[in-house]
Design an enzyme around this catalytic site. Structure first.
Site, PDB file in Angstrom:
ATOM      1  N   ASP A 108       0.673  -1.072   0.061  1.00  0.00           N
ATOM      2  CA  ASP A 108       0.119  -0.015  -0.066  1.00  0.00           C
ATOM      3  C   ASP A 108       0.950   1.267  -0.021  1.00  0.00           C
ATOM      4  OD1 ASP A 108       1.055  -0.589   2.550  1.00  0.00           O
ATOM      5  OD2 ASP A 108      -0.919  -0.203   3.636  1.00  0.00           O
ATOM      6  N   ASP A 111       7.245   4.004   2.728  1.00  0.00           N
ATOM      7  CA  ASP A 111       7.631   5.233   3.626  1.00  0.00           C
ATOM      8  C   ASP A 111       8.967   5.268   3.884  1.00  0.00           C
ATOM      9  OD1 ASP A 111       7.487   7.400   5.491  1.00  0.00           O
ATOM     10  OD2 ASP A 111       6.606   6.466   7.116  1.00  0.00           O
ATOM     11  N   ASP A 167      -4.494   2.383   7.461  1.00  0.00           N
ATOM     12  CA  ASP A 167      -5.308   2.583   8.373  1.00  0.00           C
ATOM     13  C   ASP A 167      -4.771   3.731   9.461  1.00  0.00           C
ATOM     14  OD1 ASP A 167      -3.092   0.792   9.420  1.00  0.00           O
ATOM     15  OD2 ASP A 167      -4.135   0.658  11.203  1.00  0.00           O
ATOM     16  N   ARG A 173      -9.415   1.703   6.792  1.00  0.00           N
ATOM     17  CA  ARG A 173      -8.931   0.835   5.600  1.00  0.00           C
ATOM     18  C   ARG A 173     -10.020   0.818   4.837  1.00  0.00           C
ATOM     19  NH1 ARG A 173      -3.954  -1.687   7.051  1.00  0.00           N
ATOM     20  NH2 ARG A 173      -3.877  -2.063   8.979  1.00  0.00           N
TER      21      ARG A 173
HETATM   22  P1  IMP Z   1       7.974   1.792   6.221  1.00  0.00           P
HETATM   23  O1  IMP Z   1       8.590   0.422   6.788  1.00  0.00           O
HETATM   24  O2  IMP Z   1       8.376   2.891   7.062  1.00  0.00           O
HETATM   25  O3  IMP Z   1       8.312   1.909   4.894  1.00  0.00           O
HETATM   26  O4  IMP Z   1       6.433   1.654   6.468  1.00  0.00           O
HETATM   27  C1  IMP Z   1       5.846   0.847   6.143  1.00  0.00           C
HETATM   28  C2  IMP Z   1       4.500   0.840   6.902  1.00  0.00           C
HETATM   29  O5  IMP Z   1       4.034   1.819   7.664  1.00  0.00           O
HETATM   30  C3  IMP Z   1       3.373   0.899   5.799  1.00  0.00           C
HETATM   31  O6  IMP Z   1       3.196  -0.494   5.475  1.00  0.00           O
HETATM   32  C4  IMP Z   1       2.353   1.077   6.571  1.00  0.00           C
HETATM   33  O7  IMP Z   1       1.704   0.222   7.487  1.00  0.00           O
HETATM   34  C5  IMP Z   1       2.799   2.214   7.681  1.00  0.00           C
HETATM   35  N1  IMP Z   1       2.798   3.603   7.096  1.00  0.00           N
HETATM   36  C6  IMP Z   1       3.823   4.173   6.955  1.00  0.00           C
HETATM   37  N2  IMP Z   1       3.217   5.387   6.235  1.00  0.00           N
HETATM   38  C7  IMP Z   1       1.840   5.549   6.497  1.00  0.00           C
HETATM   39  C8  IMP Z   1       0.777   6.485   6.305  1.00  0.00           C
HETATM   40  O8  IMP Z   1       1.037   7.521   5.930  1.00  0.00           O
HETATM   41  N3  IMP Z   1      -0.299   5.975   6.728  1.00  0.00           N
HETATM   42  C9  IMP Z   1      -0.692   4.646   7.207  1.00  0.00           C
HETATM   43  N4  IMP Z   1       0.279   3.741   7.272  1.00  0.00           N
HETATM   44  C10 IMP Z   1       1.647   4.081   6.964  1.00  0.00           C
HETATM   45 MG    MG Z   2       1.473  -1.849   5.254  1.00  0.00          MG
END
Ligand code: IMP
Ligand code: MG
Length: 186
Positions: A108, A111, A167, A173
């Protein structure tokens, strides 16, 4: 239409409408259909959606994808380790033989990239032919990893977003549009 919604204690405002999302998902699916059409002699890919957030994106994507392909979902389960080192993640749900297959991981949102890097590293252990990464949303200013993101729906700023699978603390969601956190003053 711009709309403000409230989830728990926070207000969110419309950021991407369901029409904008549907148009982009359609384009990504068409791109996959062209790249993986049988004449290109590419293997049937397997789409692996990362739960829970990718459930809608992957469903809508595969509504348009018409190549021969497999699909399944993965889940990252975090559990407290026996030692006091905090949370350890584990990738669960892989039942398919992934050896020599082309995997398209579907997220989805990417980040910081910590999650996708972990997922890709774990999937490498199954000796696939190649691993491609697709994400509906990508925050380039936040990304710290080197894993190439092959298919991106939308590049977005570092705002917190909800809806269409994403979420905020367990809620949102099911929303059809994507909303961003409403800052004070806008
Ligand atoms: P990462 O590991 O920092 O790339 O983030 C991954 C996970 O953080 C995603 O799969 C989401 O579950 C959650 N996440 C990151 N940014 C957002 C956001 O803006 N809204 C909701 N969930 C987020
Ligand atoms: Mg996720």
């Amino acid at each position: 239409m711009m709309e403000t919604i409230k989830l728990h204690d926070k207000e969110f405002i419309t950021f991407l409408t369901s029409e904008q999302i549907a148009d982009r998902v359609f384009e990504l699916a068409k791109q996959i259909n062209e790249e993986f059409q049988i004449e290109n002699h590419l293997q049937r890919p397997i789409f692996l959606g990362v739960l829970d957030g990718s459930f809608r994106f992957l469903a809508d994507l595969l509504y348009v994808v018409d190549i021969e392909c497999g699909m399944s979902f993965l889940k990252l389960s975090s559990y407290d380790g026996i030692e006091t080192t905090g949370q350890i993640n584990q990738l669960i749900g892989i039942k398919e033989n992934l050896e020599d297959r082309t995997i398209i991981v579907v997220e989805d949102i990417v980040d910081t990239g910590i999650t996708i890097e972990y997922v890709v590293e774990e999937l490498e252990k199954y000796n696939p032919k190649e691993i491609k990464v697709m994400t509906l949303l990508f925050k380039p200013d936040s990304y710290t990893k080197k894993i190439p993101i092959d298919y991106i729906g939308f590049e977005i700023p570092n705002d917190f977003v909800v809806g269409y699978g994403l979420d905020y603390d367990g809620l949102g969601r099911n929303l059809n549009d994507i909303y961003k956190l409403k800052e004070n003053g806008n």
